[in-house]
Design a protein around this motif. Structure first.
Motif, PDB file in Angstrom:
ATOM      1  N   LEU A  10       8.659 131.535  15.342  1.00  0.00           N
ATOM      2  CA  LEU A  10       8.322 132.375  15.763  1.00  0.00           C
ATOM      3  C   LEU A  10       8.429 132.060  17.471  1.00  0.00           C
ATOM      4  N   PRO A  11       9.263 132.443  18.598  1.00  0.00           N
ATOM      5  CA  PRO A  11      10.440 132.461  19.166  1.00  0.00           C
ATOM      6  C   PRO A  11       9.868 131.697  20.044  1.00  0.00           C
ATOM      7  N   ASP A  12      10.357 131.235  20.743  1.00  0.00           N
ATOM      8  CA  ASP A  12      10.596 129.898  21.355  1.00  0.00           C
ATOM      9  C   ASP A  12      11.444 129.388  22.534  1.00  0.00           C
ATOM     10  N   THR A  13      11.607 129.354  23.905  1.00  0.00           N
ATOM     11  CA  THR A  13      12.764 129.210  25.366  1.00  0.00           C
ATOM     12  C   THR A  13      11.921 128.542  25.881  1.00  0.00           C
ATOM     13  N   ASP A 668      16.898 128.439  17.633  1.00  0.00           N
ATOM     14  CA  ASP A 668      17.713 127.138  16.838  1.00  0.00           C
ATOM     15  C   ASP A 668      18.590 128.034  16.139  1.00  0.00           C
ATOM     16  N   PHE A 669      19.683 128.602  16.837  1.00  0.00           N
ATOM     17  CA  PHE A 669      20.345 129.462  16.544  1.00  0.00           C
ATOM     18  C   PHE A 669      22.066 128.268  17.302  1.00  0.00           C
ATOM     19  N   ASP A 670      22.982 128.211  15.878  1.00  0.00           N
ATOM     20  CA  ASP A 670      23.921 127.561  16.866  1.00  0.00           C
ATOM     21  C   ASP A 670      25.522 128.463  15.871  1.00  0.00           C
ATOM     22  N   ILE A 671      25.942 129.003  17.109  1.00  0.00           N
ATOM     23  CA  ILE A 671      27.090 129.687  16.135  1.00  0.00           C
ATOM     24  C   ILE A 671      27.911 129.433  15.935  1.00  0.00           C
ATOM     25  N   ALA A 672      28.587 128.519  15.973  1.00  0.00           N
ATOM     26  CA  ALA A 672      29.883 127.872  15.197  1.00  0.00           C
ATOM     27  C   ALA A 672      29.209 127.596  13.758  1.00  0.00           C
ATOM     28  N   LYS A 673      27.825 127.333  13.671  1.00  0.00           N
ATOM     29  CA  LYS A 673      27.984 126.800  12.453  1.00  0.00           C
ATOM     30  C   LYS A 673      26.278 127.366  11.220  1.00  0.00           C
TER      31      LYS A 673
END
Length: 922
Positions: A10-13, A668-673
Motif C-alpha cells: 500500500l502507498p505511503d508518503t 520504499d524505492f531507492d533508484i541506486a539499488k
C-alpha cells in the motif's frame, strides 16, 4: 477468512493530500532565506550562458496590487525556467523612487511649508518605507531574486549615474533647450511625459469662428473673381477658445478644395467636403457657391485676428483633416505640437500667454489674470459681441488628463529641455531613425507589439525631459544667464557633480554654490533648476544597473512589463539606449495585459471587485495565484474572480494528488539499488517514459517561448489523462499486488521515479513551493532550483511505442465505454467484475493479441479474450461468474484453488509465496 490487507504494497508518503499552502508557504520562504538559496543558485550557475531579464521598476508608493503580482510572477517563472534550462539567470529587482506622487504623500503627511532639503529627506524616507512593504509582498509570492541588493533610483550611486547618462546624451548632441508646447498639468505645476497622460471624456465648447479677410482684392485675385463687394471670412472650428489669444495663423491643407460661399453672414470660405455640415450648424437656408480654389492658393492671405488688432496669415499644413470642423485650423504654436511644427516652418511667434498656474499673464489683453476656463467664457462673449461667433455647441470628446490628478491638462509652450527625435549634432544619426532600426531588431511577445511600438516611435514628438519638481534628479548643467547656452565645459562639470552626488546624493547639487565650480564665471552662469522626468530615471536603468553590476550583462535579453509600457518604460529605455549606445538595451520585449474581473470589468474599489494578492496568499496560498497567472493567456486581459480561483484550486488539487500518488508508490524505492535499466522495464512503463520525454520537451519549449498557459495545459493533461486516467489507473494493481521487490513492481517504480524527477522540475517555475516540497522527499540537492531539467533514460523505439500505445488507448476507450454502460444498467459493479470479448481484425487484432494475458490489466478487467472478427472493432462484456480474490479483487476461476490460502487467486499465491507472476507488457 484471513485478512490480506497487510500483504499489499500500500502507498505511503509524508506528502499530505492537502497542501495547507497559506500556513506552510512562509516556511519555505524562510528556508530559502536562511540557506541563502539565491546566492547558491548564482554560485551553481556560474559559467553557464547568461540570460538577463531586466526588472522594470515599480513605483515606490502604496501596497502592491494584482497587476504587480502578475508582473512579478511572470518574471519569476521565466527566470526559474531559464535556470532549470541551463542558464545563469540572475534577477535584480528594482524600484522607481523619485517624482510627484511621493511628494504629494509627504505633503499630505507633513504639510507643504517644509524647507526643500528637509522635504527631500522625508521623500527619501517615505520611498524607503514603501519599498520594504512592497518587497515583503513580492517575496511572499515566492519570487526569488537579489532582494538584499535591489536597485533603487534614489541610491546615491544610481542618482550619479542618471546624471552621467544625461551627460552622454548631451555629448552625442541629442539634448537641447527650447520653447515648445508640452503637456502641462496645472495641479502638478509641471510638464508631463507622454506616459503620464491618459485620455478621458470631457465636455468642451465647440465653436466656429469667422476670421475676416484683410484684403478683399487679394482674395478675389487668388480666386480669379472680379472685385468682391462684401466682407469675406475664413472659418475655423475649435474646442479650445482660450487658445485664441495666442493665435498666429489659420492653416489650410494645400490639396483640399475650398469654396467661397455667399451666405446671409457674408462670404464664407470652407472646405468643400465639410461645407454642408457647417452651413447647417450656422442655420443658413440660402447659400450659393461663388468661387473655389485649392488650399495652396490661399497661402499668405492676410486675415484679421477676431478680437486683437493684428493680422495673421493663412499657412499650409498636411495635418489639417476633413474629419470634423471646417477644414481650416486655428493655429497657436504656443499651445499645440502640430501648430508648433508648422509654425516653425513659417517662422511664427511661439506665444504662450498662460502661466504655470493655468492663468493668463496679467498683461494679456482681454483675459489678463483669468484662468483658462474663465478665459473661455470671455472669449466666447467677445466673439459674439463682434459678430464673429457663427456656432457654439457643447461637445463631449476624448481629452488628455493628468494620470495623477485626473484633471484636464493643457498644451503650453515653456522653456524646457528636450531629447530631439529628428536633428542630431556632431554627425550622429537622428534618434528616430536609430529607434526605428532598433525596433526592427527586437523580438516581440506577442508579435503585435512591434507594430504598436513602431507607430509610437514614428509619430512621437521630441521628449521633454525637464520637470519643475523638488524630489527628483537635478539636471546638473550651468547655462549662460544671457544666452541660455550650456557652459563649454558642461561634461567635465557634470562628472564633478556626479562624484559629489555619489557621496551624499542629489542634495550635493541643490546645495552647491556655483562659485565652487565656476570661480569668476559664476556671475555669468546659473544652475539649471529643473529635475529630470522620472521616466528618464527608469529609462536609463540599463546604464545604471545592467552596465554596473558584474553579475548582469548589457543589453538585456528581455524586458517584461504591462502593455501600457509601449509608451512608457519600453520607449524611454529604447530612446535612452539608442541615444547613448546606438541600439536598444534589450533583445526582446514581452507584454502582458491588464487584470479584469470575471465579467471583464476593470478592477475598482467602488465596484467592489478588487482582489488583493495579499488576501489570496493568506486564504488560498500564493501557489494558487502563481498557477492562475500561468494558466491565463497573459497576451490579453487576465480575468480573475473568486469563481475563477476556485477552478484553479481544483486544477492544483489534481496536480498535487498526482504527485502524492507518485511519491507514495516510490516511498520504499531507492533508484541506486532498486532501479532497473530501461531494457528490463515492462512495455507500458517504457511507453510512460516516452510520454514523459515528449512532455518534458514540449513544456521546456513552451517555457522558452514564454507560452506558460500552454505549458500548464500540457502538465495538467499529462497528470489527468496520461497518468490519472490511464497509466496510474492501470499501474495500481501491479504496484499493490505483485511481489514487493519483483521485476514488475520495480519496473513500475523506476518509471515513476523518473516521472517524479521530471515533473518536479517542470512544475517548479510555476508551483515553486510544491516542487520544493516534492524535492525535499526525492531530490539530491538542497533545492530543485539548484538542478536542471531531468535527464531521462534513452530508448531507441519510442516512435514505435507511441504509435502502438496510442492505438491501444483508443481501443481501450471502447472497452471502458462498454463497461460504463453495463455499470449504468446495474449489471456490473467494478470493471474487474467484467469479462470482455474484444472483436477485431487485421492490425488491431494483432495488436490486442500481442499483449497476451496482460491485456486484461490494460483494460482493468479480470478476463479478456480477443476474437478475430471482420468489421469495426467492438466489445462484448458480461459479469463474471467466478469468485472474487480477497486480496487483488480480480474475479478468477482459481480463487480458493489452494486450500492453504483460502480466498486468494493463483497469481496472488504466486506473488506472495512463489516466484511472482510474469509480466511483460503491463
Amino acid at each position: 477468512m484471513p485478512d490480506y490487507k497487510d500483504t499489499l504494497n500500500l502507498p505511503d508518503t509524508p506528502f499530505p493530500m492537502r497542501g495547507d499552502l497559506p500556513r506552510r508557504e512562509p516556511g519555505w520562504i524562510k528556508q530559502w532565506q536562511e540557506k541563502k538559496l539565491y546566492e547558491k543558485i548564482r554560485a551553481q550557475s556560474a559559467g553557464r550562458p547568461k540570460f538577463i531579464l531586466h526588472d522594470g521598476p515599480p513605483y515606490a508608493n502604496g501596497d502592491i496590487h494584482i497587476g504587480h503580482a502578475v508582473n512579478k510572477i511572470l518574471k519569476d517563472i521565466i527566470v526559474k525556467s531559464k535556470t532549470l534550462d541551463g542558464f545563469d539567470a540572475p534577477y535584480v529587482p528594482g524600484w522607481d523612487c523619485h517624482g510627484l506622487p511621493i511628494e504629494l504623500m509627504v505633503e499630505k503627511t507633513h504639510g507643504k511649508d517644509i524647507p526643500a532639503a528637509k522635504f527631500r529627506e522625508l521623500c527619501r524616507e517615505y520611498a524607503a518605507s514603501q519599498i520594504e512593504r512592497q518587497k515583503a509582498d513580492f517575496i511572499r509570492l515566492g519570487v526569488l531574486g537579489d532582494w538584499d541588493n535591489p536597485y533603487r533610483t534614489m541610491d546615491f550611486r544610481f542618482e550619479a549615474d542618471i546624471m552621467r547618462s544625461l551627460g552622454r546624451i548631451f555629448e552625442r548632441g541629442y539634448l537641447y533647450q527650447g520653447a515648445k508646447p508640452v503637456h502641462w498639468c496645472v495641479d502638478c505645476g509641471s510638464a508631463l511625459a507622454e506616459a503620464e497622460v491618459e485620455y478621458e471624456d470631457k465636455t468642451s465648447p465647440a465653436i466656429d469662428v469667422a476670421f475676416p479677410v484683410a484684403d478683399l482684392t487679394d482674395l478675389a485675385k487668388r480666386l480669379g473673381l472680379p472685385a468682391l463687394s462684401e466682407p469675406a471670412y475664413l472659418v475655423i472650428w475649435t474646442t479650445t477658445p482660450w487658445t485664441l489669444p495666442a493665435n498666429q495663423a489659420v492653416c489650410a491643407h494645400p490639396e483640399f478644395i475650398y469654396d467661397l460661399i455667399q451666405t446671409p453672414k457674408g462670404l464664407l470660405i470652407l472646405a468643400r467636403d465639410l461645407a454642408e455640415a457647417a452651413i447647417n450648424r450656422y442655420g443658413f437656408e440660402t447659400v450659393e457657391v461663388v468661387g473655389q480654389c485649392t488650399g495652396e492658393l490661399l497661402e499668405g492671405l492676410k486675415l484679421l485676428h477676431p478680437f486683437y488688432e493684428r493680422q495673421v496669415p493663412v499657412i499650409l499644413g498636411d495635418h489639417v483633416t476633413l474629419e470634423a470642423g471646417t477644414g481650416l485650423v486655428h493655429t497657436a504654436p504656443g499651445h499645440g505640437l502640430e501648430d508648433y511644427v508648422v509654425g516653425m516652418r513659417y517662422g511664427l511667434k511661439v506665444d504662450n500667454p498662460v502661466g504655470n498656474d493655468g492663468r493668463f499673464y496679467p498683461d494679456t489683453p482681454l483675459v489678463g489674470g483669468q484662468s483658462i476656463w474663465e478665459g473661455n467664457k470671455t472669449v466666447l462673449a467677445t466673439l459674439e459681441a463682434n459678430g464673429l461667433l457663427l456656432a457654439h455647441v457643447k461637445l463631449s470628446h476624448s481629452y488628455p488628463h493628468c494620470w495623477r490628478h485626473k484633471t484636464p491638462i493643457i498644451f503650453r509652450a515653456t522653456r524646457q529641455w528636450f531629447i530631439g527625435m529628428e536633428v542630431a549634432e556632431k554627425g550622429n544619426p537622428a534618434l528616430r531613425d536609430l529607434a526605428m532600426q532598433a525596433v526592427e531588431q527586437t523580438r516581440f511577445y506577442p508579435a503585435w507589439g512591434r507594430e504598436r511600438l513602431t507607430a509610437m516611435i514614428k509619430n512621437r514628438p521630441d521628449w521633454c525631459v525637464s520637470r519643475q519638481r523638488n524630489w527628483g534628479v537635478p539636471m546638473p548643467l550651468f547655462v549662460h544667464k544671457v544666452t541660455g547656452e550650456p557652459h563649454p565645459r558642461s561634461l567635465e562639470l557634470l562628472e564633478q557633480v556626479a562624484r559629489r552626488v555619489e557621496k551624499i546624493g542629489i542634495e550635493a547639487w541643490f546645495s552647491l554654490d556655483a562659485a565652487e565650480f565656476l570661480g569668476a564665471e559664476a556671475n555669468e552662469y546659473e544652475k539649471v533648476k529643473d529635475t529630470l522626468d522620472v521616466w528618464f530615471d527608469s529609462g536609463v536603468t540599463h546604464a545604471c544597473v545592467l552596465k554596473q553590476r558584474p553579475a548582469l550583462a548589457h543589453p538585456a535579453d528581455l524586458y517584461l512589463e504591462g502593455s501600457d509600457q509601449h509608451r512608457g518604460w519600453f520607449q524611454s529605455s529604447l530612446l535612452t539606449g539608442c541615444a547613448t549606445d546606438g541600439h536598444a538595451p534589450y533583445g526582446a520585449l514581452l507584454t502582458h495585459g491588464f487584470v479584469v474581473d470575471g465579467k471583464g470589468l476593470k478592477m475598482s474599489k467602488s465596484k467592489g471587485n478588487v482582489i488583493a494578492p495579499q488576501k489570496v496568499s493568506d486564504s488560498m496560498g500564493a501557489e494558487i495565484l502563481r498557477l492562475w497567472v500561468a494558466t491565463t493567456d497573459y497576451s490579453g486581459e487576465l480575468s480573475i474572480s473568486d469563481e475563477i480561483l476556485k477552478r484553479v484550486v481544483e486544477a492544483y488539487r489534481r496536480i498535487r494528488n498526482t504527485l502524492r500518488f507518485l511519491l507514495a508508490n516510490t516511498a520504499d524505492f531507492d533508484i541506486a539499488k532498486d532501479g532497473l535499466p530501461v531494457q528490463q522495464w515492462l512495455e507500458i512503463d517504457r511507453y510512460a517514459l516516452a510520454l514523459t520525454r515528449t512532455l518534458q520537451a514540449e513544456v521546456a519549449g513552451e517555457y522558452r517561448n514564454y507560452s506558460f498557459h500552454t505549458a500548464v495545459q500540457r502538465l495538467h493533461n499529462f497528470c489527468s489523462e496520461d497518468l490519472g486516467a490511464f497509466y496510474l489507473d492501470i499501474l495500481k494493481d501491479r504496484l499493490y499486488t505483485t511481489a514487493k521487490t519483483g521485476r514488475p513492481r520495480r519496473s513500475a517504480q523506476t518509471a515513476l521515479w523518473h516521472i517524479t524527477q521530471s515533473l518536479s522540475r517542470l512544475l517548479a517555475p510555476i508551483l515553486s513551493f510544491t516542487a520544493e516540497e516534492v524535492w525535499a522527499l526525492v531530490g539530491h540537492s538542497e533545492s530543485v532550483f539548484l538542478d536542471q531539467w531531468h535527464v531521462l533514460p534513452e530508448q531507441a523505439d519510442e516512435a514505435v511505442l507511441h504509435a502502438r500505445w496510442t492505438r491501444l488507448r483508443e481501443l481501450r476507450g471502447l472497452a471502458t465505454k462498454r463497461l460504463e454502460e453495463l455499470r449504468a444498467e446495474g449489471k456490473l459493479g467494478s470493471s474487474l467484475q467484467g469479462e470482455l470479448s474484444f472483436h477485431a481484425d487485421g492490425e488491431d487484432y494483432a495488436l490486442l493479441k500481442s499483449l497476451g494475458d496482460d491485456l486484461r490489466f490494460v483494460l482493468i478487467t479480470s478476463s479478456t479474450r480477443v476474437v478475430q472478427s471482420a468489421g469495426e472493432p467492438r466489445v462484448e462484456a458480461v459479469p463474471s461468474t467466478h469468485g472474487k480474490c480477497e486480496r487483488c479483487w480480480h474475479y478468477r476461476a482459481d480463487v480458493d484453488a489452494d486450500p492453504a490460502h483460502p480466498g486468494l487467486c493463483g497469481r496472488c499465491v504466486s506473488n506472495l509465496f512463489g516466484e511472482g507472476e510474469p509480466r511483460e507488457h503491463a
